[in-house]
Write a protein that holds these residues in place. Structure first.
Motif, mmCIF file in Angstrom:
data_model
loop_
_atom_site.group_PDB
_atom_site.id
_atom_site.type_symbol
_atom_site.label_atom_id
_atom_site.label_comp_id
_atom_site.label_asym_id
_atom_site.label_seq_id
_atom_site.Cartn_x
_atom_site.Cartn_y
_atom_site.Cartn_z
ATOM 1 N N GLU A 152 0.859 -1.183 0.000
ATOM 2 C CA GLU A 152 0.000 0.000 0.000
ATOM 3 C C GLU A 152 0.897 1.236 0.000
ATOM 4 O OE1 GLU A 152 -3.755 1.673 2.697
ATOM 5 O OE2 GLU A 152 -2.669 -0.100 3.351
ATOM 6 N N ALA A 153 0.433 2.303 -0.618
ATOM 7 C CA ALA A 153 1.101 3.601 -0.563
ATOM 8 C C ALA A 153 0.181 4.518 0.227
ATOM 9 C CB ALA A 153 1.351 4.143 -1.965
ATOM 10 N N ILE A 154 0.630 4.958 1.406
ATOM 11 C CA ILE A 154 -0.243 5.704 2.315
ATOM 12 C C ILE A 154 0.254 7.125 2.536
ATOM 13 C CG2 ILE A 154 -1.047 3.609 3.479
ATOM 14 C CD1 ILE A 154 0.848 4.256 5.808
ATOM 15 N N THR A 155 -0.683 7.994 2.896
ATOM 16 C CA THR A 155 -0.346 9.377 3.233
ATOM 17 C C THR A 155 0.136 9.435 4.682
ATOM 18 O OG1 THR A 155 -2.558 9.888 4.058
ATOM 19 C CG2 THR A 155 -2.153 10.232 1.670
ATOM 20 N N LEU A 156 0.700 10.572 5.051
ATOM 21 C CA LEU A 156 1.131 10.761 6.437
ATOM 22 C C LEU A 156 -0.067 10.670 7.381
ATOM 23 C CD1 LEU A 156 3.310 11.397 8.529
ATOM 24 C CD2 LEU A 156 2.989 13.829 8.014
ATOM 25 N N GLU A 157 -1.183 11.238 6.980
ATOM 26 C CA GLU A 157 -2.383 11.183 7.815
ATOM 27 C C GLU A 157 -2.846 9.731 7.998
ATOM 28 O OE1 GLU A 157 -1.992 13.304 5.145
ATOM 29 O OE2 GLU A 157 -1.524 15.002 6.447
ATOM 30 N N GLU A 158 -2.800 8.942 6.932
ATOM 31 C CA GLU A 158 -3.170 7.530 7.054
ATOM 32 C C GLU A 158 -2.197 6.796 7.973
ATOM 33 O OE1 GLU A 158 -5.330 6.449 2.843
ATOM 34 O OE2 GLU A 158 -3.170 6.883 2.798
ATOM 35 N N ALA A 159 -0.903 7.096 7.865
ATOM 36 C CA ALA A 159 0.098 6.466 8.740
ATOM 37 C C ALA A 159 -0.190 6.801 10.196
ATOM 38 C CB ALA A 159 1.503 6.917 8.349
ATOM 39 N N GLN A 160 -0.525 8.046 10.478
ATOM 40 C CA GLN A 160 -0.838 8.442 11.849
ATOM 41 C C GLN A 160 -2.106 7.742 12.349
ATOM 42 O OE1 GLN A 160 -0.783 12.647 11.001
ATOM 43 N NE2 GLN A 160 1.305 12.880 11.781
ATOM 44 N N ARG A 161 -3.098 7.599 11.482
ATOM 45 C CA ARG A 161 -4.314 6.872 11.861
ATOM 46 C C ARG A 161 -3.996 5.404 12.134
ATOM 47 N NH1 ARG A 161 -7.462 6.831 7.386
ATOM 48 N NH2 ARG A 161 -7.340 4.595 7.106
#
Length: 189
Positions: A152-161
């Motif tokens: 998966e390629a995730i955003t910083l916000e997704e990583a924090q979630r």
């Protein structure tokens, strides 16, 4: 800036006896009897590990590559940055490139060491070398035969979630997320 490794000897413990307990494919376990700085003795259970690499791989559109896989020791799936153990005599940067390509199919145009750190120095000598990989090019995924991954390629916000949800809960990935956050805020790591 040139960094030198601190070779602290304060409170050094001298090994009196070494007893091998287990030799596995990845780790070994030994029990050492040591002489303490005050002259007393104690035992230390030590896990020996060949070392590992981990890769903070950032795409052109500002996402971080992660893989989800089952971790038997935790009895759950984890979302982690690409990582793996060093082969005997392998250069860590070469291993980082190899693991990135094997687990995600991506090759990197640029790669640099961010930092190296010990995972659990109270009982293990495992060191992880964390790399930043950029200028990525998609290729073929080639995981080890016993690896089952979802990329998966995730955003910083997704990583924090994911961290808040405990989908990301390992030290190397949390360290990478915080380094990425600093990078986004300052342009430097």
């Amino acid at each position: 800036m040139q960094h030198t490794r601190y070779e602290g000897r304060k409170f050094e413990e001298t090994t009196i006896e070494f007893k091998p307990i287990f030799q596995g494919k990845i780790i070994s376990l030994q029990v050492d009897t040591v002489r303490l700085p005050n002259g007393g003795t104690s035992t230390r259970e030590i896990v020996k590990h060949p070392g590992a690499v981990a890769v903070l791989a950032l795409t052109e559109d500002g996402r971080m590559l992660v893989v989800e896989q089952y971790r038997k020791a935790l009895e759950k799936s984890q979302v982690e940055i690409p990582a793996g153990k060093l082969d005997s005599g392998e250069d860590p940067m070469d291993a980082a490139r190899r693991e990135l390509e094997e687990e995600t199919g991506y090759q990197c145009g640029s790669i640099r060491l961010l930092h190296s750190f010990y995972t659990s120095p109270g009982f293990a000598d495992e060191i992880v070398h964390l790399y930043l990989a950029e200028n990525l090019t998609k290729g073929e995924v080639n995981p080890d035969e016993d690896e089952f991954l979802e990329i998966e390629a995730i955003t910083l916000e997704e990583a924090q979630r994911y961290m808040a949800e405990w989908r990301i809960s390992d030290a190397k990935t949390i360290t990478a997320v915080y380094a990425w956050q600093v990078y986004q805020l300052t342009g430097r790591i």
